[in-house]
Write a protein that holds these residues in place. Structure first.
Motif, PDB file in Angstrom:
ATOM      1  N   LYS A   1       0.815  -1.211   0.000  1.00 38.81           N
ATOM      2  CA  LYS A   1       0.000   0.000   0.000  1.00 38.81           C
ATOM      3  C   LYS A   1       0.852   1.268   0.000  1.00 38.81           C
ATOM      4  O   LYS A   1       0.555   2.227  -0.717  1.00 38.81           O
ATOM      5  N   GLU A   2       1.924   1.295   0.776  1.00 41.20           N
ATOM      6  CA  GLU A   2       2.735   2.514   0.908  1.00 41.20           C
ATOM      7  C   GLU A   2       3.366   2.928  -0.425  1.00 41.20           C
ATOM      8  O   GLU A   2       3.295   4.095  -0.827  1.00 41.20           O
ATOM      9  N   LYS A   3       3.988   1.983  -1.135  1.00 43.64           N
ATOM     10  CA  LYS A   3       4.616   2.291  -2.418  1.00 43.64           C
ATOM     11  C   LYS A   3       3.574   2.642  -3.478  1.00 43.64           C
ATOM     12  O   LYS A   3       3.800   3.508  -4.332  1.00 43.64           O
TER      13      LYS A   3
ATOM     14  N   ASN B   1      -4.559   9.454   0.828  1.00 40.27           N
ATOM     15  CA  ASN B   1      -3.440   8.921   1.605  1.00 40.27           C
ATOM     16  C   ASN B   1      -3.853   8.611   3.040  1.00 40.27           C
ATOM     17  O   ASN B   1      -3.359   7.656   3.645  1.00 40.27           O
TER      18      ASN B   1
END
Length: 289
Positions: free
Chosen positions: A231-233, A280
């Motif tokens: 998820k972060e990338k 985000n």
């Protein structure tokens, strides 16, 4: 099949993703080449919109057939086949009719232009169908964003320009056993540059959707890009892709590829940036609406 169930099956609200690149390419052809062929415009529009409807219906049909998890994330509302209790036969007939219409108008477009339109059309149709169809559909691999971005964001723009200007940017010549492809590289690069906003935005629509569906896609064995990257990338790529759009717009204005008044589009940056921050913080589809 009733109108409302048909519109849900083909997800009519998503067709704007095809129409915007088509109109962008057409407007660019008129602006840069002072050329507009209304017959080609109609042929491509009908073929494009009916094929987009067909691929969406195919996607919904195979999601319905392959779904493992059918409860807990509004599955009954997302899939028109379930929501309206459509029969498989009616769905298949609808898909066939849409494909027949798309193919017919595509052939008429080819007959009114040249072989390049046929070649690009065949490749695009193949990608569109295998996006959802086959043992390992593109939509169930980490390639969905790339294929949707390139084919919807660039190929549609390129083809909508090409059908207006014909051999001014690309032509294929067969003479005395030699097959020669001639291209105006500068103009093709320009078309690619004006396509970056549609490429990135369309890719981001799919990326955002797949980020929201990570947990459910794992259950339903859809191994999308966010599942591979995390998820972060994925959220970082989502943000960068939008920022690149604005850099591209500035470059287009500096190079004189688009009129100076296009600078007004930069005013949308604050809105987009705000939505990026919201997404985000919380990855839900309602945030995107």
């Amino acid at each position: 099949m009733k109108v409302n169930s048909f519109l849900k099956l083909v997800e009519i609200q998503t067709k704007i993703a095809s129409v915007i690149p088509f109109l962008l390419g057409t407007i660019y052809a008129v602006y840069r080449f002072k050329s507009f062929n209304v017959i080609n415009f109609i042929f491509m529009f009908v073929s494009l919109i009916t094929f987009d409807m067909a691929t969406t219906a195919i996607n919904n049909y195979y999601d319905y057939k392959r779904a493992v998890k059918k409860h807990g994330y509004n599955y009954e509302m997302h899939n028109g086949i379930v929501k309206y209790n459509l029969t498989e036969t009616s769905v298949k007939i609808t898909i066939f009719a849409l494909l027949l219409c798309a193919t017919s108008f595509g052939i008429m477009l080819f007959l009114n232009t040249n072989i390049i339109v046929l070649i690009i059309g065949i490749i695009s149709f193949a990608v569109g169908i295998f996006y959802s169809f086959g043992p390992v559909p593109i939509s169930r691999m980490p390639l969905g964003e790339i294929f949707s971005g390139i084919f919807m964001g660039f190929v549609i723009v390129f083809l909508s320009v090409f059908i207006q200007v014909d051999d001014k940017i690309l032509n294929l010549i067969y003479h005395n056993g030699f097959l020669t492809l001639n291209m105006n590289l500068k103009e093709i690069i320009y078309i690619f540059l004006i396509s970056i906003p549609t490429i990135n935005c369309i890719s981001n629509v799919m990326l955002a959707n797949n980020i929201c569906d990570i947990d459910d896609d794992l259950v339903n064995k859809r191994y999308t890009l966010p599942i591979y990257l995390g998820k972060e990338k994925s959220l970082l790529i989502f943000k960068i892709a939008y920022y690149v759009v604005y850099i591209d717009i500035i470059l287009l204005i500096i190079l004189g590829i688009v009129p100076v008044f296009s600078i007004i589009t930069l005013l949308t940056f604050s809105i987009i940036n705000k939505n990026i921050k919201l997404f985000n913080e919380k990855q839900t589809k309602c945030v995107l609406q």
